[in-house]
Design an enzyme around this catalytic site. Structure first.
Site, PDB file in Angstrom:
ATOM      1  N   LYS A 106      71.721  23.242  17.278  1.00  0.00           N
ATOM      2  CA  LYS A 106      70.999  24.060  18.274  1.00  0.00           C
ATOM      3  C   LYS A 106      70.542  25.418  17.729  1.00  0.00           C
ATOM      4  O   LYS A 106      71.031  26.468  18.158  1.00  0.00           O
ATOM      5  CB  LYS A 106      71.876  24.258  19.511  1.00  0.00           C
ATOM      6  CG  LYS A 106      72.260  22.922  20.123  1.00  0.00           C
ATOM      7  CD  LYS A 106      73.002  23.032  21.424  1.00  0.00           C
ATOM      8  CE  LYS A 106      73.444  21.672  21.895  1.00  0.00           C
ATOM      9  NZ  LYS A 106      74.865  21.389  21.735  1.00  0.00           N
ATOM     10  N   ASP A 161      70.003  11.141  25.945  1.00  0.00           N
ATOM     11  CA  ASP A 161      71.234  11.791  26.396  1.00  0.00           C
ATOM     12  C   ASP A 161      71.121  11.860  27.917  1.00  0.00           C
ATOM     13  O   ASP A 161      70.172  12.456  28.438  1.00  0.00           O
ATOM     14  CB  ASP A 161      71.288  13.186  25.742  1.00  0.00           C
ATOM     15  CG  ASP A 161      72.457  14.034  26.211  1.00  0.00           C
ATOM     16  OD1 ASP A 161      72.828  13.947  27.389  1.00  0.00           O
ATOM     17  OD2 ASP A 161      72.990  14.809  25.402  1.00  0.00           O
TER      18      ASP A 161
END
Ligand code: GDD
Ligand code: MG
Length: 368
Positions: free
Chosen positions: A157, A217
Protein backbone atom coordinates in the site's frame (compact mmCIF):
# COMPACT_ATOMS: atom_id res chain seq x y z
CA UNK A 1 -0.90 -30.58 -0.17
CA UNK A 2 -1.55 -28.29 2.75
CA UNK A 3 -2.94 -24.75 3.02
CA UNK A 4 -2.95 -22.17 5.78
CA UNK A 5 -5.80 -19.66 5.47
CA UNK A 6 -5.78 -16.39 7.41
CA UNK A 7 -9.23 -15.61 8.73
CA UNK A 8 -8.41 -13.32 11.62
CA UNK A 9 -9.61 -9.98 10.29
CA UNK A 10 -12.76 -8.42 11.74
CA UNK A 11 -14.44 -7.64 8.43
CA UNK A 12 -15.48 -4.18 9.60
CA UNK A 13 -15.99 -2.84 6.08
CA UNK A 14 -18.66 -5.45 5.44
CA UNK A 15 -20.85 -4.32 8.31
CA UNK A 16 -23.72 -4.68 9.07
CA UNK A 17 -23.48 -8.19 7.57
CA UNK A 18 -20.42 -8.95 9.67
CA UNK A 19 -22.00 -7.41 12.77
CA UNK A 20 -23.74 -10.72 13.40
CA UNK A 21 -21.46 -13.27 11.67
CA UNK A 22 -17.76 -13.49 10.81
CA UNK A 23 -16.81 -12.73 7.21
CA UNK A 24 -15.76 -16.29 6.31
CA UNK A 25 -19.28 -17.62 6.96
CA UNK A 26 -21.26 -14.80 5.36
CA UNK A 27 -23.39 -16.65 2.76
CA UNK A 28 -22.41 -15.97 -0.85
CA UNK A 29 -24.77 -17.46 -3.44
CA UNK A 30 -26.09 -19.90 -0.89
CA UNK A 31 -22.92 -21.12 0.79
CA UNK A 32 -20.51 -19.75 3.41
CA UNK A 33 -17.95 -17.56 1.66
CA UNK A 34 -14.97 -19.58 2.87
CA UNK A 35 -16.29 -22.75 1.21
CA UNK A 36 -15.50 -21.20 -2.19
CA UNK A 37 -11.89 -21.02 -1.11
CA UNK A 38 -11.99 -24.59 0.19
CA UNK A 39 -13.51 -25.93 -3.06
CA UNK A 40 -10.92 -24.04 -5.09
CA UNK A 41 -8.08 -25.37 -2.95
CA UNK A 42 -9.44 -28.90 -3.13
CA UNK A 43 -9.55 -28.68 -6.92
CA UNK A 44 -5.77 -28.08 -6.78
CA UNK A 45 -5.03 -31.07 -4.60
CA UNK A 46 -5.28 -29.51 -1.15
CA UNK A 47 -6.65 -31.96 1.42
CA UNK A 48 -5.35 -30.44 4.65
CA UNK A 49 -6.27 -26.92 5.75
CA UNK A 50 -5.27 -24.94 8.82
CA UNK A 51 -7.44 -21.92 9.59
CA UNK A 52 -5.54 -19.19 11.42
CA UNK A 53 -8.07 -17.35 13.57
CA UNK A 54 -7.37 -14.09 15.33
CA UNK A 55 -10.10 -14.70 17.88
CA UNK A 56 -12.50 -17.45 18.97
CA UNK A 57 -13.81 -19.20 15.88
CA UNK A 58 -17.08 -20.60 17.38
CA UNK A 59 -19.23 -19.58 14.42
CA UNK A 60 -16.67 -20.95 11.99
CA UNK A 61 -16.41 -24.28 13.81
CA UNK A 62 -20.21 -24.50 13.98
CA UNK A 63 -20.47 -24.15 10.20
CA UNK A 64 -17.40 -26.04 8.98
CA UNK A 65 -16.66 -28.52 11.75
CA UNK A 66 -13.69 -30.73 10.95
CA UNK A 67 -14.23 -30.39 7.21
CA UNK A 68 -15.50 -33.93 6.75
CA UNK A 69 -18.41 -32.84 4.55
CA UNK A 70 -16.03 -31.00 2.26
CA UNK A 71 -13.57 -33.87 2.12
CA UNK A 72 -10.80 -31.79 3.67
CA UNK A 73 -9.07 -32.13 7.00
CA UNK A 74 -9.72 -28.83 8.79
CA UNK A 75 -7.92 -27.59 11.86
CA UNK A 76 -8.18 -24.28 13.70
CA UNK A 77 -5.41 -22.31 15.33
CA UNK A 78 -6.40 -19.42 17.56
CA UNK A 79 -4.01 -16.61 18.41
CA UNK A 80 -4.10 -15.35 22.01
CA UNK A 81 -4.58 -11.92 20.43
CA UNK A 82 -4.42 -11.04 16.69
CA UNK A 83 -0.74 -11.26 15.71
CA UNK A 84 -0.87 -9.84 12.20
CA UNK A 85 -0.43 -11.80 8.98
CA UNK A 86 3.16 -12.83 9.82
CA UNK A 87 2.46 -13.55 13.48
CA UNK A 88 -0.45 -15.77 12.48
CA UNK A 89 1.83 -17.81 10.21
CA UNK A 90 4.49 -18.20 12.89
CA UNK A 91 1.83 -19.11 15.46
CA UNK A 92 0.70 -22.03 13.25
CA UNK A 93 4.28 -23.25 12.58
CA UNK A 94 4.00 -26.56 14.45
CA UNK A 95 1.19 -27.75 12.19
CA UNK A 96 2.83 -26.82 8.90
CA UNK A 97 4.33 -29.13 6.29
CA UNK A 98 7.66 -28.53 4.52
CA UNK A 99 5.80 -26.74 1.75
CA UNK A 100 2.32 -25.21 1.90
CA UNK A 101 -0.05 -22.65 0.40
CA UNK A 102 -0.79 -19.56 2.49
CA UNK A 103 -3.90 -17.57 1.65
CA UNK A 104 -5.67 -14.42 2.65
CA UNK A 105 -9.13 -15.58 3.69
CA UNK A 106 -11.13 -12.88 1.94
CA UNK A 107 -10.57 -13.41 -1.77
CA UNK A 108 -12.76 -15.02 -4.38
CA UNK A 109 -10.53 -16.31 -7.13
CA UNK A 110 -9.85 -19.14 -9.54
CA UNK A 111 -6.10 -18.59 -9.83
CA UNK A 112 -4.42 -21.73 -11.19
CA UNK A 113 -2.54 -22.84 -8.09
CA UNK A 114 -1.27 -25.92 -9.92
CA UNK A 115 0.52 -23.73 -12.47
CA UNK A 116 1.82 -21.54 -9.65
CA UNK A 117 3.26 -24.61 -7.97
CA UNK A 118 4.91 -25.72 -11.24
CA UNK A 119 6.60 -22.32 -11.55
CA UNK A 120 7.72 -22.48 -7.90
CA UNK A 121 9.40 -25.83 -8.63
CA UNK A 122 10.96 -24.73 -11.93
CA UNK A 123 12.44 -21.62 -10.35
CA UNK A 124 13.63 -23.47 -7.25
CA UNK A 125 11.86 -20.73 -5.30
CA UNK A 126 11.57 -20.42 -1.53
CA UNK A 127 8.38 -18.40 -1.88
CA UNK A 128 6.09 -17.75 -4.85
CA UNK A 129 3.33 -15.14 -4.81
CA UNK A 130 0.30 -15.18 -7.08
CA UNK A 131 -0.05 -11.78 -8.74
CA UNK A 132 -2.97 -10.26 -10.60
CA UNK A 133 -3.23 -7.07 -12.63
CA UNK A 134 -5.73 -4.48 -11.38
CA UNK A 135 -6.70 -0.99 -12.56
CA UNK A 136 -6.03 0.77 -9.27
CA UNK A 137 -3.26 -1.05 -7.42
CA UNK A 138 -2.75 1.54 -4.66
CA UNK A 139 -4.87 -0.27 -2.03
CA UNK A 140 -2.85 -3.47 -2.31
CA UNK A 141 0.65 -4.87 -2.15
CA UNK A 142 2.49 -3.87 -5.34
CA UNK A 143 4.87 -6.41 -6.80
CA UNK A 144 6.95 -5.54 -9.88
CA UNK A 145 8.63 -8.55 -11.47
CA UNK A 146 11.94 -9.10 -13.28
CA UNK A 147 11.95 -10.86 -16.65
CA UNK A 148 12.82 -14.21 -15.05
CA UNK A 149 9.84 -14.00 -12.67
CA UNK A 150 11.86 -12.95 -9.61
CA UNK A 151 10.18 -10.32 -7.44
CA UNK A 152 11.97 -6.97 -7.89
CA UNK A 153 10.25 -5.18 -5.05
CA UNK A 154 7.38 -5.68 -2.61
CA UNK A 155 5.66 -2.49 -1.55
CA UNK A 156 2.56 -2.75 0.65
CA UNK A 157 0.00 0.00 0.00
CA UNK A 158 2.41 2.72 -1.14
CA UNK A 159 1.54 6.36 -0.53
CA UNK A 160 0.36 8.53 -3.46
CA UNK A 161 3.82 10.10 -3.83
CA UNK A 162 5.57 6.75 -4.26
CA UNK A 163 5.60 5.83 -7.92
CA UNK A 164 5.84 2.16 -8.70
CA UNK A 165 5.72 1.11 -12.28
CA UNK A 166 3.42 -1.92 -12.17
CA UNK A 167 -0.24 -2.83 -11.97
CA UNK A 168 0.57 -6.26 -10.57
CA UNK A 169 -0.63 -6.78 -7.04
CA UNK A 170 -0.26 -9.42 -4.41
CA UNK A 171 -3.33 -11.62 -4.76
CA UNK A 172 -2.92 -13.09 -1.28
CA UNK A 173 -2.03 -16.63 -2.39
CA UNK A 174 1.50 -17.82 -1.64
CA UNK A 175 3.52 -21.01 -1.83
CA UNK A 176 6.04 -21.02 0.99
CA UNK A 177 8.82 -23.35 2.07
CA UNK A 178 8.70 -23.95 5.81
CA UNK A 179 12.42 -23.17 6.23
CA UNK A 180 11.55 -19.50 5.65
CA UNK A 181 9.96 -19.38 9.09
CA UNK A 182 13.35 -19.72 10.75
CA UNK A 183 14.28 -16.22 9.56
CA UNK A 184 11.11 -14.55 10.86
CA UNK A 185 10.44 -12.79 14.19
CA UNK A 186 9.78 -15.23 17.01
CA UNK A 187 6.44 -16.86 17.78
CA UNK A 188 4.09 -14.57 19.71
CA UNK A 189 5.39 -11.40 18.03
CA UNK A 190 2.93 -9.28 16.04
CA UNK A 191 4.28 -8.72 12.53
CA UNK A 192 3.17 -8.36 8.94
CA UNK A 193 4.28 -10.77 6.24
CA UNK A 194 3.71 -8.02 3.66
CA UNK A 195 5.70 -5.30 5.43
CA UNK A 196 8.24 -7.23 7.48
CA UNK A 197 8.96 -10.41 5.51
CA UNK A 198 8.41 -10.14 1.74
CA UNK A 199 10.45 -6.94 1.22
CA UNK A 200 13.46 -8.66 2.84
CA UNK A 201 13.05 -11.81 0.76
CA UNK A 202 13.49 -9.89 -2.49
CA UNK A 203 16.61 -11.29 -4.16
CA UNK A 204 16.56 -14.36 -1.90
CA UNK A 205 14.31 -16.80 -3.72
CA UNK A 206 11.03 -14.81 -3.89
CA UNK A 207 9.18 -15.29 -7.19
CA UNK A 208 5.90 -14.08 -8.65
CA UNK A 209 3.37 -16.04 -10.70
CA UNK A 210 1.43 -13.69 -12.93
CA UNK A 211 -2.07 -15.18 -13.03
CA UNK A 212 -4.61 -14.55 -15.73
CA UNK A 213 -7.61 -15.31 -13.55
CA UNK A 214 -10.65 -13.93 -11.81
CA UNK A 215 -9.78 -12.22 -8.55
CA UNK A 216 -11.77 -10.13 -6.07
CA UNK A 217 -11.28 -9.13 -2.43
CA UNK A 218 -14.86 -9.33 -1.11
CA UNK A 219 -14.35 -6.80 1.68
CA UNK A 220 -17.19 -4.31 1.03
CA UNK A 221 -20.93 -4.56 0.25
CA UNK A 222 -20.31 -3.37 -3.33
CA UNK A 223 -17.69 -6.08 -3.84
CA UNK A 224 -19.90 -8.67 -2.17
CA UNK A 225 -22.62 -7.88 -4.73
CA UNK A 226 -20.05 -7.93 -7.53
CA UNK A 227 -18.88 -11.36 -6.37
CA UNK A 228 -22.50 -12.54 -6.34
CA UNK A 229 -23.06 -11.35 -9.92
CA UNK A 230 -19.78 -12.84 -11.10
CA UNK A 231 -20.64 -16.25 -9.64
CA UNK A 232 -24.13 -16.12 -11.18
CA UNK A 233 -22.78 -15.07 -14.57
CA UNK A 234 -19.94 -17.58 -14.53
CA UNK A 235 -17.19 -14.94 -14.66
CA UNK A 236 -15.43 -16.90 -11.95
CA UNK A 237 -15.22 -20.69 -12.01
CA UNK A 238 -17.19 -22.14 -9.09
CA UNK A 239 -19.08 -25.35 -8.44
CA UNK A 240 -22.39 -23.55 -7.87
CA UNK A 241 -21.83 -21.57 -11.08
CA UNK A 242 -21.40 -24.83 -12.97
CA UNK A 243 -24.59 -26.27 -11.44
CA UNK A 244 -26.46 -23.08 -12.31
CA UNK A 245 -25.32 -23.19 -15.94
CA UNK A 246 -26.31 -26.86 -16.18
CA UNK A 247 -29.77 -25.98 -14.84
CA UNK A 248 -30.38 -23.27 -17.46
CA UNK A 249 -29.30 -20.36 -15.22
CA UNK A 250 -32.06 -20.80 -12.67
CA UNK A 251 -31.42 -22.96 -9.63
CA UNK A 252 -34.67 -23.30 -7.72
CA UNK A 253 -34.83 -25.66 -4.77
CA UNK A 254 -38.43 -26.39 -3.88
CA UNK A 255 -39.88 -22.88 -3.76
CA UNK A 256 -43.53 -21.85 -4.13
CA UNK A 257 -43.58 -19.53 -7.12
CA UNK A 258 -46.66 -17.70 -8.37
CA UNK A 259 -44.73 -14.78 -9.83
CA UNK A 260 -41.81 -14.80 -12.26
CA UNK A 261 -38.14 -15.69 -11.86
CA UNK A 262 -35.71 -14.14 -14.35
CA UNK A 263 -32.30 -15.73 -14.98
CA UNK A 264 -29.78 -15.83 -13.54
CA UNK A 265 -31.15 -16.60 -10.10
CA UNK A 266 -30.57 -18.99 -7.22
CA UNK A 267 -33.54 -19.64 -4.97
CA UNK A 268 -33.29 -21.84 -1.90
CA UNK A 269 -35.86 -24.13 -0.32
CA UNK A 270 -38.96 -22.75 1.33
CA UNK A 271 -39.13 -19.44 -0.56
CA UNK A 272 -42.47 -17.94 -1.59
CA UNK A 273 -42.85 -15.56 -4.51
CA UNK A 274 -46.32 -14.02 -4.73
CA UNK A 275 -48.46 -13.34 -7.80
CA UNK A 276 -47.18 -10.67 -10.18
CA UNK A 277 -43.94 -10.48 -8.22
CA UNK A 278 -40.69 -10.70 -10.20
CA UNK A 279 -37.39 -11.94 -8.86
CA UNK A 280 -34.15 -12.27 -10.69
CA UNK A 281 -31.81 -10.85 -13.15
CA UNK A 282 -28.90 -11.66 -10.84
CA UNK A 283 -30.62 -12.35 -7.53
CA UNK A 284 -30.12 -14.85 -4.75
CA UNK A 285 -32.79 -15.84 -2.23
CA UNK A 286 -31.77 -17.76 0.88
CA UNK A 287 -33.98 -20.27 2.67
CA UNK A 288 -37.53 -19.29 3.55
CA UNK A 289 -37.49 -15.88 1.87
CA UNK A 290 -40.87 -14.30 1.03
CA UNK A 291 -41.48 -11.83 -1.78
CA UNK A 292 -45.11 -10.64 -1.67
CA UNK A 293 -47.53 -9.83 -4.50
CA UNK A 294 -46.37 -7.37 -7.10
CA UNK A 295 -42.94 -6.83 -5.51
CA UNK A 296 -39.81 -6.56 -7.66
CA UNK A 297 -36.38 -7.91 -6.71
CA UNK A 298 -33.42 -7.46 -9.01
CA UNK A 299 -29.64 -7.67 -8.63
CA UNK A 300 -30.09 -8.33 -4.93
CA UNK A 301 -29.31 -10.83 -2.20
CA UNK A 302 -32.01 -11.73 0.30
CA UNK A 303 -30.58 -13.83 3.10
CA UNK A 304 -32.44 -16.56 5.03
CA UNK A 305 -35.90 -15.61 6.20
CA UNK A 306 -35.95 -12.08 4.74
CA UNK A 307 -39.33 -10.77 3.54
CA UNK A 308 -40.27 -8.11 1.00
CA UNK A 309 -43.75 -6.60 1.29
CA UNK A 310 -46.28 -6.22 -1.49
CA UNK A 311 -45.43 -3.83 -4.34
CA UNK A 312 -42.01 -2.98 -2.90
CA UNK A 313 -38.95 -2.84 -5.09
CA UNK A 314 -35.44 -3.98 -4.12
CA UNK A 315 -32.56 -3.39 -6.53
CA UNK A 316 -28.82 -3.80 -6.06
CA UNK A 317 -29.26 -4.33 -2.32
CA UNK A 318 -28.57 -6.86 0.42
CA UNK A 319 -31.20 -7.88 2.96
CA UNK A 320 -29.76 -9.55 6.06
CA UNK A 321 -31.21 -12.68 7.66
CA UNK A 322 -34.83 -12.30 8.85
CA UNK A 323 -34.99 -8.63 7.87
CA UNK A 324 -38.43 -7.38 6.83
CA UNK A 325 -39.26 -4.77 4.24
CA UNK A 326 -42.83 -3.42 4.48
CA UNK A 327 -45.21 -2.68 1.61
CA UNK A 328 -44.45 -0.16 -1.11
CA UNK A 329 -40.85 0.43 -0.04
CA UNK A 330 -38.06 1.21 -2.47
CA UNK A 331 -34.50 0.04 -1.86
CA UNK A 332 -31.94 0.89 -4.46
CA UNK A 333 -28.20 1.11 -5.10
CA UNK A 334 -26.26 -0.72 -2.44
CA UNK A 335 -28.60 -0.63 0.55
CA UNK A 336 -27.66 -3.15 3.26
CA UNK A 337 -30.10 -4.20 5.98
CA UNK A 338 -28.58 -6.00 8.95
CA UNK A 339 -30.06 -9.09 10.55
CA UNK A 340 -33.61 -8.59 11.84
CA UNK A 341 -34.05 -5.02 10.60
CA UNK A 342 -37.73 -4.08 10.14
CA UNK A 343 -38.77 -1.38 7.70
CA UNK A 344 -42.32 -0.14 7.88
CA UNK A 345 -44.30 0.59 4.71
CA UNK A 346 -43.45 3.44 2.32
CA UNK A 347 -39.75 3.82 3.11
CA UNK A 348 -37.27 4.78 0.41
CA UNK A 349 -33.60 3.98 0.93
CA UNK A 350 -30.76 4.45 -1.52
CA UNK A 351 -27.07 5.20 -2.07
CA UNK A 352 -25.48 2.59 0.12
CA UNK A 353 -27.58 3.21 3.25
CA UNK A 354 -26.63 0.67 5.91
CA UNK A 355 -29.13 -0.14 8.65
CA UNK A 356 -27.69 -1.96 11.64
CA UNK A 357 -29.08 -5.20 13.10
CA UNK A 358 -32.33 -5.07 14.97
CA UNK A 359 -33.28 -1.49 14.01
CA UNK A 360 -37.02 -0.91 13.43
CA UNK A 361 -38.13 1.99 11.24
CA UNK A 362 -41.79 3.05 11.30
CA UNK A 363 -43.93 3.60 8.19
CA UNK A 364 -42.68 6.40 5.96
CA UNK A 365 -39.67 7.14 8.19
CA UNK A 366 -37.10 7.64 5.44
CA UNK A 367 -37.59 9.21 2.01
CA UNK A 368 -34.32 9.81 0.22
N1 GDD B 1 -5.15 -14.93 11.86
C1 GDD B 1 -5.03 -13.66 11.54
N2 GDD B 1 -4.50 -12.80 12.45
N3 GDD B 1 -5.46 -13.24 10.32
C2 GDD B 1 -5.34 -11.93 10.01
C3 GDD B 1 -4.81 -10.99 10.91
C4 GDD B 1 -4.36 -11.46 12.21
O1 GDD B 1 -3.89 -10.71 13.06
N4 GDD B 1 -4.84 -9.76 10.31
C5 GDD B 1 -5.37 -9.95 9.09
N5 GDD B 1 -5.69 -11.25 8.91
C6 GDD B 1 -6.27 -11.87 7.71
C7 GDD B 1 -7.54 -11.19 7.22
O2 GDD B 1 -8.68 -11.84 7.76
C8 GDD B 1 -7.46 -11.40 5.73
O3 GDD B 1 -8.00 -12.66 5.35
C9 GDD B 1 -5.96 -11.43 5.44
O4 GDD B 1 -5.33 -11.70 6.68
C10 GDD B 1 -5.43 -10.11 4.85
O5 GDD B 1 -5.77 -9.06 5.71
P1 GDD B 1 -6.57 -7.78 5.20
O6 GDD B 1 -6.77 -6.89 6.38
O7 GDD B 1 -7.76 -8.17 4.42
O8 GDD B 1 -5.46 -7.11 4.27
P2 GDD B 1 -5.67 -6.23 2.96
O9 GDD B 1 -6.79 -6.73 2.14
O10 GDD B 1 -5.73 -4.81 3.38
O11 GDD B 1 -4.27 -6.48 2.19
C11 GDD B 1 -3.81 -7.80 1.95
O12 GDD B 1 -4.52 -8.38 0.89
C12 GDD B 1 -4.34 -7.75 -0.41
C13 GDD B 1 -5.17 -8.52 -1.40
O13 GDD B 1 -6.52 -8.49 -1.02
C14 GDD B 1 -2.30 -7.78 1.63
O14 GDD B 1 -1.85 -9.11 1.60
C15 GDD B 1 -2.02 -7.10 0.28
O15 GDD B 1 -0.65 -7.20 -0.04
C16 GDD B 1 -2.85 -7.76 -0.80
O16 GDD B 1 -2.66 -7.08 -2.06
MG1 MG C 1 -8.42 -7.98 2.43
Amino acid sequence: MQALILVGGEGTRLRPLTSTMPKPVVPLVGQPFITYMLEWLRSHGVDDVVLACGFLPDALVAVLGNGEELGIRLRYVVEPEPLGTGGALKHAEELLDERFFMLNGDVLTDVDLTAQLALHDRAGARGTLALVAVDDPSAYGLVPLAADGAVREFREKPGPEELIDTNLINAGAYILERELLAGMPSRGTNFSIERDVFPRLVGHGLYGYEADAYWLDIGTPARYLQATYDILEGNVQTEVGARLAAAGMRLIDGAEIDGRVAAPAVIAAGCRIGTHATVGGRSVLGRGVTVDEGAHVEGSVLLDGATVGARSSVRGSILGPRSRVGERCQLDAGVVLGQGVELGAHNTLTAGARIFPGVHLPDGAIQF
